[in-house]
Design a protein around this motif. Sequence first.
Motif, PDB file in Angstrom:
ATOM      1  N   GLY A  73       0.814  -1.210   0.000  1.00  0.00           N
ATOM      2  CA  GLY A  73       0.000   0.000   0.000  1.00  0.00           C
ATOM      3  C   GLY A  73       0.843   1.252   0.000  1.00  0.00           C
ATOM      4  O   GLY A  73       0.416   2.304   0.503  1.00  0.00           O
ATOM      5  N   LEU A  79       2.139   4.494  -1.251  1.00  0.00           N
ATOM      6  CA  LEU A  79       1.755   5.532  -2.206  1.00  0.00           C
ATOM      7  C   LEU A  79       2.952   6.330  -2.694  1.00  0.00           C
ATOM      8  O   LEU A  79       2.915   6.890  -3.785  1.00  0.00           O
ATOM      9  N   GLY A  81      -7.712   4.607  -4.678  1.00  0.00           N
ATOM     10  CA  GLY A  81      -7.776   4.158  -3.303  1.00  0.00           C
ATOM     11  C   GLY A  81      -8.218   5.229  -2.334  1.00  0.00           C
ATOM     12  O   GLY A  81      -8.317   6.416  -2.665  1.00  0.00           O
ATOM     13  N   THR A  95      -7.831   6.315   2.084  1.00  0.00           N
ATOM     14  CA  THR A  95      -7.160   6.113   3.360  1.00  0.00           C
ATOM     15  C   THR A  95      -8.046   6.694   4.456  1.00  0.00           C
ATOM     16  O   THR A  95      -8.502   7.837   4.346  1.00  0.00           O
ATOM     17  N   ASN A 107      -7.156  10.251  -0.498  1.00  0.00           N
ATOM     18  CA  ASN A 107      -7.538   9.506  -1.686  1.00  0.00           C
ATOM     19  C   ASN A 107      -6.383   9.544  -2.674  1.00  0.00           C
ATOM     20  O   ASN A 107      -5.558  10.460  -2.664  1.00  0.00           O
ATOM     21  N   ASP A 108      -6.309   8.528  -3.521  1.00  0.00           N
ATOM     22  CA  ASP A 108      -5.256   8.467  -4.525  1.00  0.00           C
ATOM     23  C   ASP A 108      -5.832   7.895  -5.809  1.00  0.00           C
ATOM     24  O   ASP A 108      -6.773   7.095  -5.796  1.00  0.00           O
ATOM     25  N   ARG A 146      -4.075  14.254   0.903  1.00  0.00           N
ATOM     26  CA  ARG A 146      -4.296  13.939   2.316  1.00  0.00           C
ATOM     27  C   ARG A 146      -4.749  15.194   3.037  1.00  0.00           C
ATOM     28  O   ARG A 146      -4.146  16.263   2.878  1.00  0.00           O
ATOM     29  N   THR A 182      -5.567  -4.259   0.442  1.00  0.00           N
ATOM     30  CA  THR A 182      -6.050  -3.714   1.709  1.00  0.00           C
ATOM     31  C   THR A 182      -4.919  -3.744   2.729  1.00  0.00           C
ATOM     32  O   THR A 182      -4.291  -4.787   2.934  1.00  0.00           O
ATOM     33  N   GLU A 225      -4.618   3.295  10.662  1.00  0.00           N
ATOM     34  CA  GLU A 225      -5.150   3.736   9.381  1.00  0.00           C
ATOM     35  C   GLU A 225      -5.444   2.535   8.496  1.00  0.00           C
ATOM     36  O   GLU A 225      -4.682   1.567   8.462  1.00  0.00           O
ATOM     37  N   ARG A 237      -6.007   1.512   4.519  1.00  0.00           N
ATOM     38  CA  ARG A 237      -5.836   1.952   3.132  1.00  0.00           C
ATOM     39  C   ARG A 237      -6.352   0.859   2.203  1.00  0.00           C
ATOM     40  O   ARG A 237      -5.945  -0.311   2.300  1.00  0.00           O
ATOM     41  N   GLN A 292      -7.040  -0.056  -1.905  1.00  0.00           N
ATOM     42  CA  GLN A 292      -6.776   0.306  -3.296  1.00  0.00           C
ATOM     43  C   GLN A 292      -7.318  -0.775  -4.222  1.00  0.00           C
ATOM     44  O   GLN A 292      -7.255  -1.969  -3.906  1.00  0.00           O
TER      45      GLN A 292
END
Length: 694
Positions: A81, A83, A186, A188, A197-198, A222, A663, A685, A687, A689
């Motif tokens: 995960g 980024l 994805g 977060t 978000n990404d 973020r 995940t 957290e 995350r 995707q």
Amino acid sequence: MPRSRPARRQRPLQPVRPSLMPLLPLLAALHAAGAAAQTPQAAQPVFQLGEVDVQAPAVSKPAPGGTSSNVVTQQQMLDRGALNVGEALGDLPGVTPVTLGQRGETQVNIRGFDSRQITLNIDGIPIYVPYDGNVDLSRLLTPGLSEIVVTKGLGSLMYGPNNMGGSINLITQAPSKKLEGSITGGLTANQHRLYGNDLSVQLGSRIDSRWYVQGGVASANRDGFPLSTAFKPVAAQPGGDRLNAASHDINANLKVGFTPNATDDYALGLYTVNSDKDSPPYTGNTKLTGQPVRYWQWPQWNKQSYYYIGNTALGAGYLKTRLYHDTFDNELISFDNARYNSTQKPYAFNSQYRDFSNGATVELGQPLGTQNFLKLGLFYKQDVHRESNLATQAQPYQTPWLHFEAHTYALGFENAYKPTTADTLTFGYRRDEHRFDQAEQYTNKAQTQIGPMPTSPRVGANNAQIVWRHKLSAHTELRAGIGQKTRFPSIKEVYSYRLGQAIPNPALGPEQALNREVGVSGVMLGGVKYDAAVYWDSIKDAIESVATSTPGISQAQNVGTATNKGLDLSVQAPIGNAWIASVAYSYLDATLGAPGLVATNAPRHWADLGVSWLPGDATTLSAHVQAASSRQTTTDGKQPVAGFAVVNLRWTQRLAPRLTLYTNLNNAFDRNYQLSEGFPMPGRELRVQLQYKL
């Protein structure tokens, strides 16, 4: 009139109403849907022109030897995960994640060497910032990268000057089909709120037998991050969400290539980073440490690299050329208060950088008979730093631009000699030359007039290395080597006043490391893969910030002989047909070699223990415990942080032949920990995707 920027207001965090609980049935349904998906996904091809040392081993493969190096593959970045590049490098032995507190930057140390002492490249092109040699790795997103090669200690001399402690090379993707690519998106969050978000779109095409194109865009946003529930609130930071911790990043890449025949390859590349970020306030004891609470924001952190790489076959050898132009545009605003809306006090500022580098590398490789392969390398780099202070309420005008310029040249060779089928002896030499051509400073208190600063004389340095590799068997290899490498001081270390807290030092000289290493790698006992290395590095004339006789004023000086001694170990072992266990461990004993100074960001012990369960071809479930002992974060030893252990859970589920769910539950037990004193890390957290491959 000089333009001024309006202060940015803290972005509100958008709650997920009422929690992430509604996602659980969806995730369960996706898990069930993936049971029938069994087709494995092919790895993204590596852009071979971007490689420098092709002997670096992948983490998941037995090391072929030569140097202690690791490769983080694109698939591993997705599984973790990760980024950005900073997150992608957090699981490697000998690589220590670092956060530079008030600067809000993510960096890594390699075996005790900090980011000033290692080089960062993309496809072999240097991209570290000209002014101070650093780069915020959290601004560099992972989509578009095929792999990240981390070279420690005795890396190839063909990486060029200043890689005293190692190198990081980001290698981009290359297409192999008529049309290929991926779409990844994805979120977060924690159980209460959505934080990030990404999104990424990457496309490539092998247009015909001669032309190819590869490109993509990735974004990551973020709005802060959650603090652990164990965090104790202070005046500058209540519990809950971390204040002033937003960031917005957009990365883009484009590459056009031409392969006229089976041996030649030529490519034009573009890599851009457009970011803005905030820096959370200090949460430590200001009376005890003396570190004030600052209110900083970066409305601009932009980087662009334009480059050409060409490889032409010359008989049984080759000629490889790299040309590049790299720019860095940066703006930092220091506000008066936690509302980030005032710049009236004398210490407020609005600093702007406009930096660039131009460079070229020419590498010639030729076999000499049947036992030798010789490489010759020529390197050139021009670094320019320009800075100015934009208008603030306390200073309602823009100051003139200061100009700093440096040049680096190098010429060297590296030869691989193979006296027997089991032995390879690689030896080389490189001569580096460096000079500062221009330096300026303000000559009046109002900073409206500029004048020259004394420039350092031209300095040269010798670099030499020899590495022996011996195959004990088809699956086991020994390696041993010793090398001497140099780093020239940065523009900041020599000339910066550091906002009135430092004295320039034009007499500052280079530092030089003597790297020693012995290692073994291979496969044993039915598939147990391992790599172990013992190293001892001594750094002569180490450059460190030293307190002067004036309270609160420091100066970069050559302080003596620093040492980094330690052990790196990695083991990956199958357990039955469905389980894999992994252990990565590092021991580091680092000293600065000067009375009263201690090494920073150098935990004595670091470990990552993992176990993965593969119930089917489509599913992987993993648990990792990452632990580190205490560390110092300032050379005076007044701001230590305690050791910690966090648990990260991973689930990779292929839902269909081209669709995969990733995940990650990071810091699953919501531990409160720090990498830099006064700057807590995120609490628990989640995350998620989803990636679709064309």
